[in-house]
Motif scaffolding. Structure first.
Motif, PDB file in Angstrom:
ATOM      1  N   ARG A  29      20.320  22.922 -50.993  1.00 18.42           N
ATOM      2  CA  ARG A  29      21.182  23.677 -49.952  1.00 18.42           C
ATOM      3  C   ARG A  29      21.495  22.742 -49.030  1.00 18.42           C
ATOM      4  N   GLU A  30      22.772  22.786 -48.166  1.00 15.17           N
ATOM      5  CA  GLU A  30      23.132  22.091 -47.084  1.00 15.17           C
ATOM      6  C   GLU A  30      22.214  21.604 -46.051  1.00 15.17           C
ATOM      7  N   GLU A  31      21.367  22.577 -45.647  1.00 13.05           N
ATOM      8  CA  GLU A  31      20.797  22.160 -44.504  1.00 13.05           C
ATOM      9  C   GLU A  31      19.670  21.223 -44.866  1.00 13.05           C
ATOM     10  N   TYR A  32      19.158  21.045 -46.089  1.00 12.50           N
ATOM     11  CA  TYR A  32      18.294  20.029 -46.521  1.00 12.50           C
ATOM     12  C   TYR A  32      18.789  18.765 -47.054  1.00 12.50           C
ATOM     13  N   SER A  33      20.182  18.944 -47.281  1.00  6.80           N
ATOM     14  CA  SER A  33      21.097  17.680 -47.849  1.00  6.80           C
ATOM     15  C   SER A  33      21.174  16.815 -46.728  1.00  6.80           C
ATOM     16  N   PHE A  34      21.128  17.402 -45.367  1.00  9.21           N
ATOM     17  CA  PHE A  34      21.354  16.286 -44.139  1.00  9.21           C
ATOM     18  C   PHE A  34      20.366  15.523 -44.192  1.00  9.21           C
ATOM     19  N   ILE A  35      19.167  15.668 -44.234  1.00  5.00           N
ATOM     20  CA  ILE A  35      17.857  14.666 -44.404  1.00  5.00           C
ATOM     21  C   ILE A  35      18.288  13.688 -45.223  1.00  5.00           C
ATOM     22  N   TRP A  36      18.473  14.217 -46.364  1.00  2.00           N
ATOM     23  CA  TRP A  36      18.538  13.015 -47.516  1.00  2.00           C
ATOM     24  C   TRP A  36      19.820  12.098 -47.579  1.00  2.00           C
ATOM     25  N   ILE A  37      21.055  12.673 -46.820  1.00  2.00           N
ATOM     26  CA  ILE A  37      22.043  11.903 -46.619  1.00  2.00           C
ATOM     27  C   ILE A  37      21.843  11.063 -45.587  1.00  2.00           C
ATOM     28  N   ALA A  38      21.135  11.532 -44.470  1.00  8.15           N
ATOM     29  CA  ALA A  38      20.914  10.488 -43.327  1.00  8.15           C
ATOM     30  C   ALA A  38      20.163   9.271 -43.825  1.00  8.15           C
ATOM     31  N   CYS A  39      19.022   9.661 -44.623  1.00  8.89           N
ATOM     32  CA  CYS A  39      18.049   8.526 -45.183  1.00  8.89           C
ATOM     33  C   CYS A  39      18.836   7.561 -45.894  1.00  8.89           C
ATOM     34  N   ILE A  98      21.825   7.116 -45.795  1.00 12.50           N
ATOM     35  CA  ILE A  98      22.922   6.077 -44.800  1.00 12.50           C
ATOM     36  C   ILE A  98      22.123   4.989 -44.225  1.00 12.50           C
ATOM     37  N   ILE A  99      20.808   5.525 -43.730  1.00 12.63           N
ATOM     38  CA  ILE A  99      19.797   4.271 -43.280  1.00 12.63           C
ATOM     39  C   ILE A  99      19.678   3.126 -44.203  1.00 12.63           C
ATOM     40  N   LEU A 100      19.463   3.463 -45.405  1.00 13.03           N
ATOM     41  CA  LEU A 100      19.342   2.655 -46.735  1.00 13.03           C
ATOM     42  C   LEU A 100      20.503   1.801 -46.878  1.00 13.03           C
ATOM     43  N   VAL A 143      22.978   1.192 -44.405  1.00 11.09           N
ATOM     44  CA  VAL A 143      23.169   0.212 -43.407  1.00 11.09           C
ATOM     45  C   VAL A 143      22.076  -0.978 -43.521  1.00 11.09           C
ATOM     46  N   PHE A 144      20.918  -0.561 -43.949  1.00  9.31           N
ATOM     47  CA  PHE A 144      20.103  -1.868 -44.126  1.00  9.31           C
ATOM     48  C   PHE A 144      20.179  -2.953 -45.306  1.00  9.31           C
ATOM     49  N   SER A 145      20.767  -2.132 -46.308  1.00 12.58           N
ATOM     50  CA  SER A 145      21.331  -2.988 -47.675  1.00 12.58           C
ATOM     51  C   SER A 145      22.557  -3.734 -47.110  1.00 12.58           C
ATOM     52  N   ILE A 146      23.323  -3.654 -46.175  1.00 13.64           N
ATOM     53  CA  ILE A 146      24.557  -4.353 -45.937  1.00 13.64           C
ATOM     54  C   ILE A 146      24.126  -5.152 -44.571  1.00 13.64           C
ATOM     55  N   TRP A 147      23.231  -4.815 -43.703  1.00 12.42           N
ATOM     56  CA  TRP A 147      22.989  -5.268 -42.348  1.00 12.42           C
ATOM     57  C   TRP A 147      21.911  -6.098 -42.665  1.00 12.42           C
ATOM     58  N   ARG A 148      21.608  -7.283 -43.507  1.00 12.45           N
ATOM     59  CA  ARG A 148      20.415  -7.971 -43.782  1.00 12.45           C
ATOM     60  C   ARG A 148      19.313  -8.247 -42.699  1.00 12.45           C
ATOM     61  N   LYS A 149      19.807  -8.789 -41.581  1.00 15.29           N
ATOM     62  CA  LYS A 149      18.818  -9.037 -40.438  1.00 15.29           C
ATOM     63  C   LYS A 149      18.643  -7.764 -39.614  1.00 15.29           C
ATOM     64  N   PRO A 196       8.741  -4.943 -42.691  1.00 13.71           N
ATOM     65  CA  PRO A 196       8.449  -3.798 -43.577  1.00 13.71           C
ATOM     66  C   PRO A 196       7.414  -2.678 -43.024  1.00 13.71           C
ATOM     67  N   SER A 197       6.480  -2.924 -42.214  1.00 12.57           N
ATOM     68  CA  SER A 197       5.739  -1.736 -41.826  1.00 12.57           C
ATOM     69  C   SER A 197       6.397  -0.827 -40.865  1.00 12.57           C
ATOM     70  N   LEU A 198       7.516  -1.248 -40.333  1.00 10.73           N
ATOM     71  CA  LEU A 198       8.398  -0.363 -39.599  1.00 10.73           C
ATOM     72  C   LEU A 198       8.869   0.781 -40.582  1.00 10.73           C
ATOM     73  N   ILE A 199       9.337   0.389 -41.688  1.00 10.20           N
ATOM     74  CA  ILE A 199       9.972   1.162 -42.719  1.00 10.20           C
ATOM     75  C   ILE A 199       8.817   2.026 -43.000  1.00 10.20           C
ATOM     76  N   PHE A 200       7.472   1.797 -43.255  1.00  8.91           N
ATOM     77  CA  PHE A 200       6.474   2.569 -43.669  1.00  8.91           C
ATOM     78  C   PHE A 200       6.032   3.652 -42.459  1.00  8.91           C
ATOM     79  N   LEU A 201       6.129   3.317 -41.445  1.00  3.20           N
ATOM     80  CA  LEU A 201       5.932   4.136 -40.181  1.00  3.20           C
ATOM     81  C   LEU A 201       7.060   5.178 -40.019  1.00  3.20           C
ATOM     82  N   ALA A 202       8.179   4.817 -40.047  1.00  2.00           N
ATOM     83  CA  ALA A 202       9.516   5.621 -39.961  1.00  2.00           C
ATOM     84  C   ALA A 202       9.457   6.526 -41.085  1.00  2.00           C
TER      85      ALA A 202
END
Length: 133
Positions: A33-43, A45-47, A49-55, A70-76
């Protein structure tokens, strides 16, 4: 922290784009459903962004005072999972209430149908109908 080799950057970017394609296919097929897809799309997009923006992760962790980026990734991720589980619990509770209400309604309708059938049987036999008052 050393800069990531370009091969890892390309793999992570292609993996994130592949996951975005997978989510899009699930939405199109109606399995997500679209309401759940927003969460996955946001995650995703974050991946991306971090794949392109190395630092990026390193700079954000330094700004937040996190010593091991990397602990920040696990916390988030843990925080996002907890929020998502609470949301699913709320949805599950609403669905359980709906199922309970529908079950009651079906029981009342079955009882009413049985009474109507009994009424029709009595009328076909010529027996006068006695109603309760």
């Amino acid at each position: 922290m050393e800069s990531l080799p370009i091969v890892i950057q390309i793999l992570s970017l292609s993996g994130a784009l592949g996951f975005m394609y997978f989510i899009a296919r699930l939405i199109i097929k109606g399995k997500l459903r679209e309401e759940y897809s927003f969460i996955w799309i946001a995650c995703t997009i974050i991946l991306i962004v971090f794949s392109i923006w190395r630092k990026g992760l390193e700079q954000i962790s330094l700004a937040l005072g996190v010593f091991y980026p990397p602990s920040l990734i696990f916390l988030a991720a843990i925080f996002a999972i907890i929020i998502f589980l609470v949301h699913l619990s709320v949805v599950n509770s609403k669905m359980q209430q709906s199922v309970k209400e529908l079950t009651h309604e079906i029981a009342f309708l079955k009882k009413e149908l049985a009474q109507l059938r009994e009424h029709d049987k009595l009328e076909s036999l010529g027996t006068p109908l006695v109603t309760e008052s």
